[in-house]
Design a protein around this motif. Structure first.
Motif, PDB file in Angstrom:
ATOM      1  N   SER A   1       0.821  -1.221   0.000  1.00  0.00           N
ATOM      2  CA  SER A   1       0.000   0.000   0.000  1.00  0.00           C
ATOM      3  C   SER A   1       0.852   1.267   0.000  1.00  0.00           C
ATOM      4  O   SER A   1       0.349   2.358  -0.252  1.00  0.00           O
TER       5      SER A   1
ATOM      6  N   THR B   1      -4.354  -5.512   0.305  1.00  0.00           N
ATOM      7  CA  THR B   1      -4.125  -4.459  -0.685  1.00  0.00           C
ATOM      8  C   THR B   1      -4.159  -5.028  -2.094  1.00  0.00           C
ATOM      9  O   THR B   1      -4.773  -4.461  -3.008  1.00  0.00           O
TER      10      THR B   1
ATOM     11  N   GLN C   1      -7.680  -5.882  -3.435  1.00  0.00           N
ATOM     12  CA  GLN C   1      -8.478  -4.702  -3.763  1.00  0.00           C
ATOM     13  C   GLN C   1      -7.971  -4.010  -5.018  1.00  0.00           C
ATOM     14  O   GLN C   1      -8.770  -3.546  -5.843  1.00  0.00           O
TER      15      GLN C   1
ATOM     16  N   SER D   1     -11.133  -5.319  -7.161  1.00  0.00           N
ATOM     17  CA  SER D   1     -12.205  -4.405  -6.738  1.00  0.00           C
ATOM     18  C   SER D   1     -13.419  -5.177  -6.238  1.00  0.00           C
ATOM     19  O   SER D   1     -14.526  -5.088  -6.788  1.00  0.00           O
TER      20      SER D   1
ATOM     21  N   GLU E   1     -10.573  -1.045   1.894  1.00  0.00           N
ATOM     22  CA  GLU E   1     -11.594  -0.063   1.559  1.00  0.00           C
ATOM     23  C   GLU E   1     -12.887  -0.823   1.279  1.00  0.00           C
ATOM     24  O   GLU E   1     -12.871  -1.962   0.835  1.00  0.00           O
ATOM     25  N   GLY E   2     -14.014  -0.170   1.510  1.00  0.00           N
ATOM     26  CA  GLY E   2     -15.288  -0.825   1.263  1.00  0.00           C
ATOM     27  C   GLY E   2     -15.647  -1.815   2.363  1.00  0.00           C
ATOM     28  O   GLY E   2     -15.044  -1.834   3.440  1.00  0.00           O
TER      29      GLY E   2
ATOM     30  N   TRP F   1     -15.846  -4.853   4.694  1.00  0.00           N
ATOM     31  CA  TRP F   1     -14.762  -5.752   5.109  1.00  0.00           C
ATOM     32  C   TRP F   1     -15.092  -6.387   6.449  1.00  0.00           C
ATOM     33  O   TRP F   1     -15.692  -5.756   7.330  1.00  0.00           O
TER      34      TRP F   1
END
Length: 492
Positions: A334, A356, A359, A363, A452-453, A455
């Protein structure tokens, strides 16, 4: 064990049903298939059950069983009575306890053909299948076995054999197969189950046309920039593997559910070496990876109409001249830098890069990571519940509901921002350790910085295996995870 499903027979036919063991539940409610069958058995045996009841020898509560041989009027060679009187209609946990006790009693006998009359609803049939398959599991790959294991068949009798019941039983069988795979991987010794071995296990899934598997080695992992993952791996002679399983059962272009597993095939602790006592159990530190493969195995067997990607970071954590040291600062995929305060807090280092990666590349619609991450979670929850952390209430609720359905329980833990303060570093973006207090929580907080999103994180350090005299992998939380995927694939 072979599982068969059959429409319930009449009491008279069940009395004459030829098998090695007839299993009957003793419930509290009057009426119902089990109650009328018990009455028929009592009449055929000249009041045997009534005498046992008057002498208070009949099993009553979940977990109590009584095995009888050569009961007059019953064709089965054995009659196994199972207590269900404290089991409510929707009480999955107590019913599971009863089913497991019955399955264990069967495995303690020489019975091969089993007629199962313990709960005939689809949910109870599922729990029955899981209990029977769990009890029938053996890990005999690494020792000489004097005799061949018994090939058992269990016939489950149901009030209705409609499509939904058949599907539920098929789901249970597939989940049980996934659990068995995870147990096999966990029970394999670390000199067998290496990162390369995990990669080969993943490749076996590629035989399914909807499943693609990639296994990346040290050089490819380095080119990706996964500095945290490689830092953990560099003390071992065993090469690390980044394992990617892409199951495409859903619509093209539909965002997948991502499963990320910690695959430390042996964890010595590295330079911050663990105590010698019970260090052999650190072969189970790849329980998260095993759970990902077990859940994907169920996906493949059921051909679920869903997209799922599994990513496993597999390596050993060993001391050596090139090993990661306390005080080192490493750079993750990241871009965040990490001060390593303890090399035994390595799981979060390999997971942060895997999170990381998944994602950036896929996505995903949501991400679930699974890891035998902290001893602190064992202290908090023991070996009953897996620790569940989530940044989305709906996702947390869905995971816990899936676990309840299959008796694979999780407990939601806090993820407050206040705990992030414990991860401050004086020289890096984040420290890999937050101190003794709230250790499982701060480990989850560390991982939250790399997602992100939607989880969720499951700390399965207390549930992935059992120690002591009954040492062995449990296959948890494959049942929970697979049921979650079954639910996610179901039409709305």
């Amino acid at each position: 064990m072979k599982i068969e499903l059959q429409r319930a027979l009449s009491d008279e036919d069940l009395l004459q049903y030829p098998c090695d063991c007839l299993v009957v539940g003793i419930a509290a409610e009057e009426g119902g298939a089990s109650q009328t069958l018990l009455t028929s058995i009592d009449q055929a045996s000249d009041g045997l059950l009534a005498r046992l009841r008057s002498e208070r020898e009949l099993p009553r509560k979940a977990g109590q069983t009584l095995l009888l041989h050569a009961v007059a009027g019953v064709a089965a060679r054995r009659l196994l009575l199972v207590g269900l009187q404290d089991v409510g209609t929707d009480d999955a946990i107590r019913f599971q306890k009863a089913a497991r006790a019955a399955a264990a009693a069967i495995m303690g006998s020489r019975a091969v053909s089993i007629a199962w009359m313990v709960g005939n609803t689809s949910d109870r049939l599922m729990l029955s299948v899981l209990a029977l398959q769990e009890a029938d599991y053996r890990c005999d790959h690494y020792r000489k076995v004097e005799e061949n294991p018994l090939e058992r068949t269990a016939c489950l009798f149901t009030a209705t054999d409609d499509v939904s019941t058949q599907r539920r039983v098929a789901e249970a069988v597939a989940i049980a197969h996934g659990v068995a795979l995870a147990r096999d991987l966990g029970n394999a010794p670390a000199n067998v189950c290496t990162p390369t071995y995990l990669g080969d296990a993943a490749k076996a899934l590629a035989q399914h046309s909807a499943c693609e598997v990639e296994v990346l080695g040290r050089e490819e992992i380095g080119k990706l920039g996964m500095g945290a993952f490689l830092a953990v791996a560099r003390g071992s002679a065993e090469p690390p593997q980044l394992i990617v399983v892409n199951y495409r059962g859903g619509q093209d272009g539909s965002a997948p559910i991502a499963l990320v597993g910690k695959g430390v095939t042996f964890d010595s602790g590295g330079i911050s070496i663990k105590p010698a006592e019970a260090m052999d159990e650190m072969k189970y530190d790849m329980g998260g990876a095993a759970s990902v493969l077990g859940a994907l195995h169920a996906c493949v067997e059921l051909k679920l109409p869903i997209n799922v990607v599994g990513v496993i970071a597999a390596c050993e954590n060993m001391p050596g001249g090139n090993a990661l040291k306390p005080g080192d600062v490493i750079r993750s995929l990241s871009g965040k830098t990490i001060e390593v305060l303890n090399t035994d807090a390595e799981g979060r280092l390999i997971l942060c890069d895997a999170l990381t990666y998944v994602q950036q590349r896929f996505s995903p619609a949501l991400t679930i990571d699974l890891a035998t991450l902290t001893g602190a979670c064992v202290v908090a929850l023991g070996n009953v519940h897996s620790g569940l952390y989530a940044n989305d209430d709906t996702l947390a609720t869905q995971l816990m509901a899936a676990g309840t359905k299959v008796g694979d329980r999780a407990w939601r833990m806090p993820l407050d921002d206040d705990y992030q303060e414990q991860l401050k570093s004086s020289i890096a973006d984040v420290a890999n350790l937050g101190g003794r207090t709230g250790g499982s929580i701060t480990a989850a907080c560390f991982l939250s910085r790399f997602v992100e999103g939607k989880w969720a994180h499951m700390d399965i350090a207390g549930t992935a295996w059992k120690g002591g005299a009954n040492k062995g992998g449990t296959g948890r939380p494959v049942s929970l995870l697979a049921q979650f995927l079954v639910d996610a694939a179901a039409p709305v």
